[in-house]
Motif scaffolding. Structure first.
Motif, PDB file in Angstrom:
ATOM      1  N   TRP A  35      -6.831 128.943  13.317  1.00  0.00           N
ATOM      2  CA  TRP A  35      -5.746 128.024  13.657  1.00  0.00           C
ATOM      3  C   TRP A  35      -6.287 126.606  13.706  1.00  0.00           C
ATOM      4  O   TRP A  35      -7.494 126.377  13.864  1.00  0.00           O
ATOM      5  CB  TRP A  35      -5.107 128.393  15.002  1.00  0.00           C
ATOM      6  N   LEU A  36      -5.377 125.655  13.538  1.00  0.00           N
ATOM      7  CA  LEU A  36      -5.717 124.243  13.637  1.00  0.00           C
ATOM      8  C   LEU A  36      -4.564 123.529  14.329  1.00  0.00           C
ATOM      9  O   LEU A  36      -3.388 123.751  13.981  1.00  0.00           O
ATOM     10  CB  LEU A  36      -5.976 123.647  12.255  1.00  0.00           C
ATOM     11  N   ALA A  37      -4.883 122.691  15.305  1.00  0.00           N
ATOM     12  CA  ALA A  37      -3.883 121.886  16.015  1.00  0.00           C
ATOM     13  C   ALA A  37      -4.211 120.413  15.804  1.00  0.00           C
ATOM     14  O   ALA A  37      -5.387 120.011  15.857  1.00  0.00           O
ATOM     15  CB  ALA A  37      -3.879 122.225  17.501  1.00  0.00           C
ATOM     16  N   ALA A  41      -2.681 111.227  17.977  1.00  0.00           N
ATOM     17  CA  ALA A  41      -3.533 110.556  18.960  1.00  0.00           C
ATOM     18  C   ALA A  41      -4.889 111.205  19.134  1.00  0.00           C
ATOM     19  O   ALA A  41      -5.724 110.716  19.905  1.00  0.00           O
ATOM     20  CB  ALA A  41      -2.815 110.519  20.310  1.00  0.00           C
ATOM     21  N   ALA A  42      -5.147 112.327  18.440  1.00  0.00           N
ATOM     22  CA  ALA A  42      -6.411 113.042  18.667  1.00  0.00           C
ATOM     23  C   ALA A  42      -6.891 113.682  17.378  1.00  0.00           C
ATOM     24  O   ALA A  42      -6.099 113.952  16.461  1.00  0.00           O
ATOM     25  CB  ALA A  42      -6.218 114.107  19.748  1.00  0.00           C
ATOM     26  N   ALA A  43      -8.172 113.934  17.299  1.00  0.00           N
ATOM     27  CA  ALA A  43      -8.731 114.632  16.157  1.00  0.00           C
ATOM     28  C   ALA A  43      -8.260 116.085  16.165  1.00  0.00           C
ATOM     29  O   ALA A  43      -7.886 116.635  17.213  1.00  0.00           O
ATOM     30  CB  ALA A  43     -10.259 114.565  16.203  1.00  0.00           C
ATOM     31  N   ALA A  44      -8.304 116.704  15.000  1.00  0.00           N
ATOM     32  CA  ALA A  44      -7.868 118.100  14.900  1.00  0.00           C
ATOM     33  C   ALA A  44      -8.819 119.009  15.662  1.00  0.00           C
ATOM     34  O   ALA A  44     -10.039 118.813  15.664  1.00  0.00           O
ATOM     35  CB  ALA A  44      -7.813 118.511  13.438  1.00  0.00           C
ATOM     36  N   VAL A  57       1.244 119.354  15.534  1.00  0.00           N
ATOM     37  CA  VAL A  57       1.320 120.236  14.372  1.00  0.00           C
ATOM     38  C   VAL A  57       0.345 121.388  14.572  1.00  0.00           C
ATOM     39  O   VAL A  57      -0.789 121.199  15.028  1.00  0.00           O
ATOM     40  CB  VAL A  57       0.973 119.488  13.069  1.00  0.00           C
ATOM     41  N   LEU A  58       0.810 122.580  14.233  1.00  0.00           N
ATOM     42  CA  LEU A  58      -0.012 123.790  14.307  1.00  0.00           C
ATOM     43  C   LEU A  58      -0.030 124.446  12.937  1.00  0.00           C
ATOM     44  O   LEU A  58       1.026 124.607  12.307  1.00  0.00           O
ATOM     45  CB  LEU A  58       0.569 124.761  15.331  1.00  0.00           C
ATOM     46  N   ASP A 143      -0.989 116.162   5.649  1.00  0.00           N
ATOM     47  CA  ASP A 143      -1.610 114.887   5.298  1.00  0.00           C
ATOM     48  C   ASP A 143      -1.593 114.012   6.544  1.00  0.00           C
ATOM     49  O   ASP A 143      -0.540 113.496   6.949  1.00  0.00           O
ATOM     50  CB  ASP A 143      -0.823 114.229   4.154  1.00  0.00           C
ATOM     51  N   THR A 144      -2.749 113.840   7.182  1.00  0.00           N
ATOM     52  CA  THR A 144      -2.788 113.103   8.449  1.00  0.00           C
ATOM     53  C   THR A 144      -2.637 111.601   8.251  1.00  0.00           C
ATOM     54  O   THR A 144      -2.253 110.891   9.186  1.00  0.00           O
ATOM     55  CB  THR A 144      -4.106 113.391   9.187  1.00  0.00           C
TER      56      THR A 144
END
Length: 636
Positions: A35-37, A41-44, A57-58, A143-144
């Motif tokens: 998983w990736l969150a 405002a923060a790094a993944a 985003v998840l 796409d961040t």
């Protein structure tokens, strides 16, 4: 091959749905998970075991390891600069060629996976990369930098991708049951799709599903979600099969082109880091795949898996003939009616939406057999009938083409020839259906006993919900057969068959590959003269039979019957009558207002008594009740 899911929230918060999604997709990828969150405002953050992370985003992934079995193939996969994050389900068969092209452009690769190639291709070309792919795929790419999420589905919809808007945001997943776990996603039946299913057995085409709150991304489309406002764009089509003027090739030239393209497809579809097997019915399509596998890989340990019917029309001897010619290790399964009852709840659960007949159960058992033999990748002939005129209805379409074009003598000759071909029974009746003006179709259906609103259907329920009770058949022009093939490919036949194939295979953690379904081969076949596909002598798949000369045993190429996964529907129904009656007497049926319940029960009794003919409407009744019970579907 994998299972994917994800959500995008209106504001950062808890992402606890991840645990349920990972569990719900376990069968699609039992080898690994991730998983990736992410939030602006923060790094993944990322991991394997869900730890209750928060974010906007998840992305969730379950892995069935096929290419590059190492940890380097783990997903969600991120680009080196952390701009792009990808979850992907499928296979890019030409990934080696794309990798070389991208390396020449300066890209470096850590793994030997197609996932990393897909990620680099998207980073370099964006949506323009899609037409470069040969494969089956459904993926989501975050796409961040642009703060967007793209959802993408392959050319034919071989791999599934569903999505739904809910109170807090938007979710997507490989399977419907995972989305039903989102808060506020209703289990409400879609009236329009329900009519198409009950009356015509149609599902899976277009964007709608049988659940009103859940949509599927159509084949050959992508959509973009703006993460700043969670506005979904309309799905964008990136490819579609087109009908052009028939190619000016001789029959022999066409057969050679088909042979070359087919063998190249099978070669690409054999790329795997795990053992590959094949579904073998004994028909022309599956036999051609098995024989091509053997020619291309002489030393391959080749396992085949065959359904054996006990209804007097078994293809077992044909499968044995091919198996001996290819030197395979053959596996066979012969399901029974009691086994169907025992497995039905699981079959309904994994399919997510209703299906049309018990032939799907034969396929389900073939994949279970492959799983028991330790096979993780299978090749299958799905799609061949839709591009090579393999069904009886196409005989009527070809006859209608000749009539529309004023070729009366050819039409008469074709009609006479078709009467001698078991695969083209009732050609003239089918042709009438194509030739009748749309305005006269309702009357013609009534005269033929095929009403658009049969007595067991509660037409008032549908009309109150503004459902148009009309036939889905499109009006065709001069080339009736080619237009009917195109409609079968995109709407009426193939979409539901691909759903059956995907869910049945993935329920047993098997990747099923379909080498007939690539844009190049499909467009070649669709744009051949109709007589090359369905010959003047009434021979189906004529150009493919010629293309396979010298490769497939001649006895197979000369077959005139067509069986497929034909289960003994009517005999099974007789054996299961007490169970079916119990199902139709259940409380669930009383809640399905689209049915006239008394009429359904009376018609079933008349069918059992032999007073009315059996057809697949019976299994649609049974399956709808089982589906409604399994998923607690509402019909308000």
């Amino acid at each position: 091959m994998c299972g994917i899911a994800g959500i995008a929230l209106r504001k950062p918060g808890a992402l606890n749905w991840a645990g349920r999604a990972l569990q719900g997709l376990h069968h699609r990828g039992p080898d690994d998970q991730g998983w990736l969150a992410w939030s602006p405002a923060a790094a993944a953050s990322r991991g394997k075991t869900w730890d209750g992370a928060q974010g906007s985003v998840l992305l969730v992934h379950r892995r069935l390891s096929i290419l590059d079995l190492s940890e380097l193939g783990w997903q969600p996969m991120s680009s080196p600069d952390e701009r792009y994050h990808l979850v992907y389900n499928g296979e890019i068969y030409n990934y080696l060629e794309l990798r070389q092209e991208l390396q020449a452009l300066g890209y470096c690769f850590r793994s030997h996976s197609d996932t990393e190639v897909l990620l680099a291709a998207w980073a370099h070309w964006g949506p323009a990369s899609l037409k470069r792919l040969v494969g089956m795929f459904a993926f989501a790419v975050l796409d961040t930098r642009e703060q967007s999420l793209h959802l993408v589905r392959d050319f034919f919809g071989i791999k599934p991708l569903y999505y739904s808007a809910f109170a807090e945001g938007v979710g997507f997943a490989s399977e419907i049951p995972v989305l039903l776990e989102l808060p506020g996603v209703r289990r409400q039946a879609n009236p329009e799709r329900l009519y198409r299913y009950l009356r015509f057995g149609l599902t899976d085409d277009g964007a709608q599903t049988l659940f009103s709150d859940i949509q599927q991304l159509p084949a050959a489309h992508y959509l973009r979600l703006d993460l700043n406002n969670l506005r979904l764009t309309e799905p964008q089509r990136y490819w579609q099969p087109t009908l052009q003027s028939p190619l000016e090739l001789s029959f022999e030239e066409a057969a050679e082109a088909v042979r070359e393209e087919f063998l190249e497809n099978v070669r690409l579809h054999l790329r795997s880091d795990v053992p590959v097997g094949a579904a073998l019915s004994g028909g022309i399509d599956s036999s051609a795949i098995v024989m091509a596998m053997r020619q291309l890989e002489p030393n391959l340990e080749l396992h085949t898996f065959t359904y054996v019917a006990d209804n007097g029309v078994s293809e077992e001897h044909w499968a044995d003939l091919v198996g001996q010619a290819a030197g395979v290790q053959a596996h066979k399964v012969k399901p029974s009616a009691p086994e169907l009852v025992a497995d039905l709840d699981h079959l309904v659960q994994v399919q997510g939406e209703p299906f049309g007949s018990t032939s799907i159960y034969a396929q389900y058992r073939v994949f279970r057999l492959a799983q028991e033999a330790g096979i993780k990748v299978m090749l299958d002939g799905q799609g061949a009938d839709e591009v090579l005129a393999g069904y009886a209805v196409y005989g009527g379409a070809r006859l209608a083409s000749l009539v529309r074009q004023g070729k009366w003598l050819e039409a008469l000759a074709f009609l006479r020839a078709s009467q001698l071909e078991p695969a083209l029974k009732d050609t003239w009746k089918s042709a009438i259906g194509f030739l009748i003006p749309p305005g006269l179709e309702p009357l013609a259906r009534r005269l033929a006993g095929q009403e658009l609103t049969p007595p067991w259907l509660n037409s008032a329920w549908f009309t109150e919900r503004n459902v148009q009770l009309v036939s889905p058949r499109a009006a065709h022009r001069r080339d009736v057969l080619r237009h009917e093939l195109l409609q079968s490919l995109t709407e009426t036949s193939l979409p539901k068959l691909l759903r059956y194939e995907d869910r049945n295979s993935m329920a047993h953690s098997i990747e099923s590959r379909v080498p007939f379904l690539t844009p190049r081969l499909v467009e070649l076949l669709l744009n051949l003269p109709e007589a090359y596909v369905l010959s003047p002598q009434g021979q189906t798949k004529a150009v493919f039979r010629r293309a396979m000369q010298g490769l497939v045993p001649q006895a197979i190429l000369e077959r005139k019957d067509k069986v497929g996964f034909a289960t003994p529907e009517q005999r099974w129904l007789q054996q299961l009558a007490p169970w079916v009656k119990q199902l139709l007497d259940s409380e669930t049926l009383s809640c399905i207002d689209p049915f006239r319940q008394a009429a359904v029960k009376a018609e079933f009794a008349a069918i059992l008594a032999g007073h009315k003919p059996f057809d697949f409407r019976v299994w649609r009744w049974i399956n709808l009740v089982a589906w409604a019970r399994t998923f607690d579907v509402r019909f308000d």
